[in-house]
Design an enzyme around this catalytic site. Structure first.
Site, PDB file in Angstrom:
ATOM      1  CB  ILE A 136      -0.757   0.132   1.174  1.00 22.55           C
ATOM      2  CG1 ILE A 136      -1.850  -1.151   1.094  1.00 22.55           C
ATOM      3  CG2 ILE A 136      -1.711   1.330   1.330  1.00 22.55           C
ATOM      4  CD1 ILE A 136      -2.953  -1.508   2.220  1.00 22.55           C
TER       5      ILE A 136
ATOM      6  CB  CYS B 132     -16.034 -17.227  -9.761  1.00 18.59           C
ATOM      7  SG  CYS B 132     -14.946 -18.558 -10.648  1.00 18.59           S
TER       8      CYS B 132
ATOM      9  CD  GLU C 207     -15.453 -26.848  -6.740  1.00 16.21           C
ATOM     10  OE1 GLU C 207     -15.959 -26.238  -7.671  1.00 16.21           O
ATOM     11  OE2 GLU C 207     -14.288 -26.475  -5.891  1.00 16.21           O
TER      12      GLU C 207
ATOM     13  CG  HIS D 118     -12.679 -14.155  -9.825  1.00 16.10           C
ATOM     14  ND1 HIS D 118     -13.058 -14.520  -8.499  1.00 16.10           N
ATOM     15  CD2 HIS D 118     -12.403 -15.393 -10.501  1.00 16.10           C
ATOM     16  CE1 HIS D 118     -13.017 -15.529  -8.465  1.00 16.10           C
ATOM     17  NE2 HIS D 118     -12.722 -16.230  -9.551  1.00 16.10           N
TER      18      HIS D 118
ATOM     19  CD  GLU E  13     -13.576 -10.929  -7.603  1.00 17.46           C
ATOM     20  OE1 GLU E  13     -14.622 -10.760  -8.508  1.00 17.46           O
ATOM     21  OE2 GLU E  13     -13.391 -12.032  -7.050  1.00 17.46           O
TER      22      GLU E  13
END
Ligand code: GLN
Length: 581
Positions: free
Chosen positions: A49, A417, A441, A544, A546
């Site tokens: 950061i 996802c 899965e 994804h 994000e």
């Protein structure tokens, strides 16, 4: 340049000289500036950061920057790491699975990075061993110094060359003094020597203790930590102090005495409500000006560009500081104090909320014990629900219960996802009547494997870097919610990390039930986005999003969720009968 010639020459002849430093063709020693950030006292202080904030400040001044993270571990990439142990596995556009700090760099700098921006000891050693097999060190015994350290420097120089960056930011993972990172520190010492004075700026990030029993800040741990760097021949130019509260002048003076760093170059990096406020404070304290002077970049900065960049960023920060609205988003994720395992998701929520002048509070829902009976209680007060990515069985049924609730009660829903896959399972079971439908899965014996391994995954034997990974184009179907979110664009580039997909054999059945597949692999029946038209906001993607959300360019999926959630929070949840789709 003299140094350049010397090093190139010695790189070609390795058996009759002790000098060895591989320099990529076209690279000029001393032309690139480097800022190297080390952590002391302990890890997890936010080196990434800090480095990203500083890089942003220089970028805002019109300089071309590139960032790289070097990890000490022997894994070749982060793909096989457990996110609960090591933080989220971030995925780059080129498919590299890497440390979450790369996500911080991408967001802060609004840049897409590549595998050149990430190094691990596993990669470095593999490269050295491969060179050895090719006979590139012929006649020499291959050593940590100069060969392994040479490989580290080569990686940095290669990045400089490829990106054309004026300033390369190097983040050394772990803590100074760690055995596994020691050769990185040594490589950085050599780099500073080879690149010449004024070309490498060392930054030490440290930690200031404030024990409750004493009620005051103590600098001893910081002094000892920085001493480790000095012992390795690294004299920091700048020290940044992580602390809960602003670091006092007394502590800064004390650190200065022990480290040869002037007080003006010792900065307080205390807690802020959002990491995006950190560059603002560091700028106010003139950190960027110090670096520009140390690296002799005064001539290269562009004041006009800086004013513009500052204006835009300050407006964004103002929305984070003083939001007008507030929403609550439930996220099904095990929140075990390891916030880092959902770092990108948390940021994507923050970006979307800020764009709508809102603050979003995330409520973590551990779904292990959630059922159809108690889900209303678990989601009470939530204005929207996200089911993020995940693997395995634990909590799957609870997530399905949350999705059912969101679908039936018209609560805004975003599936990421695994969140798409479980939305398909829920819909198959409760709308299409496919009893015991599941993802192969989770339940290998399900009669309806509505989610199944991708065909190419059935052949995979190795575990590392074998998922469907990286940036891919998704074809967006016109006249859908997805098309609206992407403002009519025909394709959207999204990032992926998965092994399973919607089983093509069930697509028609699901569509008959009312599910709309609004994003596909171009020209192929591989489903990438789904939505429910009779719902205020129910959308899920195999990707994804994000990972690609940026502070000033939020992900459309998250923006849509936030807008719908703000609507829901304004009028209350839609209490209606079960939706008949
Ligand atoms: N486990 C699922 C798959 O492999 C989902 C993966 C994820 O959510 N990243 O397809």
């Amino acid at each position: 340049m003299e140094g350049d010639r010397l090093f190139r020459q010695v790189a070609d002849r390795t058996d009759d000289t002790e000098f060895y430093t591989p320099v990529p063709e076209g690279y000029h020693i001393g032309r690139t500036k480097y800022v190297v950030v080390f952590g002391t006292v302990m890890s997890g202080l936010g080196k990434g950061i800090f480095a990203a904030s500083l890089a942003k400040l220089l970028q805002d001044r019109g300089l071309k920057v590139a960032a790289i993270k070097l990890e000490g571990y022997l894994n070749v990439d982060s793909g096989t790491l457990n996110p609960y142990r090591h933080g989220e596995v971030f995925v780059l556009d080129d498919g590299m699975e890497c440390d979450m700090d790369l996500g911080t760099y991408e967001r802060m700098l609004d840049q897409d990075l590549t595998r050149d921006h990430f190094g691990t000891s596993g990669q470095i050693l593999r490269a050295v061993l491969e060179r050895e097999r090719r006979g590139e060190y012929l006649g020499r015994d291959v050593q940590m110094i100069p060969h392994v350290t040479g490989e580290v420097k080569a990686k940095l120089r290669n990045l400089a060359l490829k990106t054309g960056a004026e300033v390369v930011f190097v983040e050394i993972g772990g803590t100074a003094g760690d055995f596994e990172n020691a050769y990185y520190s040594e490589a950085m010492r050599q780099l500073a020597y080879e690149e010449g004075p004024g070309n490498v700026c060392f930054v030490a990030l440290t930690f200031i203790l404030e024990p409750k029993i004493l009620g005051e800040q103590k600098s001893k741990a910081a002094q000892l930590g920085i001493k480790r760097l000095l012992e390795m021949g690294i004299q920091p130019h700048i020290i940044a102090c992580r602390a809960a509260n602003p670091v006092t002048d007394k502590v800064r003076e004390k650190i200065s005495i022990y480290t040869n760093v002037p007080v003006a170059r010792i900065f307080s990096m205390h807690d802020e409500p959002s990491i995006y406020l950190i560059p603002v404070r560091l700028r106010r304290e003139h950190l960027d000006r110090q670096v520009v002077h140390l690296l002799d970049l005064v001539e290269s900065v562009n004041a006009r560009a800086e004013q513009e960049a500052i204006k835009v960023w300050d407006a964004f920060c103002e929305k984070i500081r003083h939001p007008k609205h507030e929403v609550t988003i439930a996220v099904t994720g095990k929140y075990t104090a390891v916030r880092d395992s959902y770092a990108s998701l948390i940021k994507a929520v923050e970006h979307a909320a800020a764009a709508l002048d809102a603050r979003a509070n995330i409520r973590w829902i551990d779904t292990t014990d959630v059922t159809d009976e108690n889900v209303a209680e678990a989601l009470a007060g939530a204005d929207g629900v996200i089911v993020p990515g995940g693997f395995g069985t634990r909590g799957a049924e609870g997530k399905i219960a949350c999705i059912r609730y969101a679908r039936e009660r018209f609560l805004p829903y975003l599936g990421l996802c695994y969140g798409l896959q479980l939305a398909v399972v829920e819909f198959a079971r409760n709308v299409c009547g496919l009893e015991r439908a599941h993802s192969a899965e989770v339940d290998a014996d399900t009669p309806h494997p509505v989610i199944d391994l991708l065909p190419e995954q059935k052949k995979v034997v190795d575990f590392g870097a074998t998922m469907r990974l990286g940036g891919k184009d998704v074809e967006v179907r016109p006249n859908t919610l997805a098309a609206k979110l992407f403002k009519g664009a025909k394709t959207a580039r999204l990032r992926f990390r998965h092994r399973c997909e919607v089983n093509p054999d069930y697509v028609e059945r699901l569509e008959r039930g009312g599910m709309v597949f609004s994003g596909k692999v171009p020209g192929k029946p591989i489903m990438q986005i789904l939505e429910l038209p009779d719902h205020p906001y129910f959308i899920a993607t195999q990707a994804h999003p994000e990972f690609t959300s940026r502070p000033l360019r939020p992900s459309p999926f998250f923006l849509g969720l936030m807008a719908a959630a703000l609507g829901a929070s304004a009028v209350g949840p839609f209490e209606t009968e079960q939706a008949k789709v």
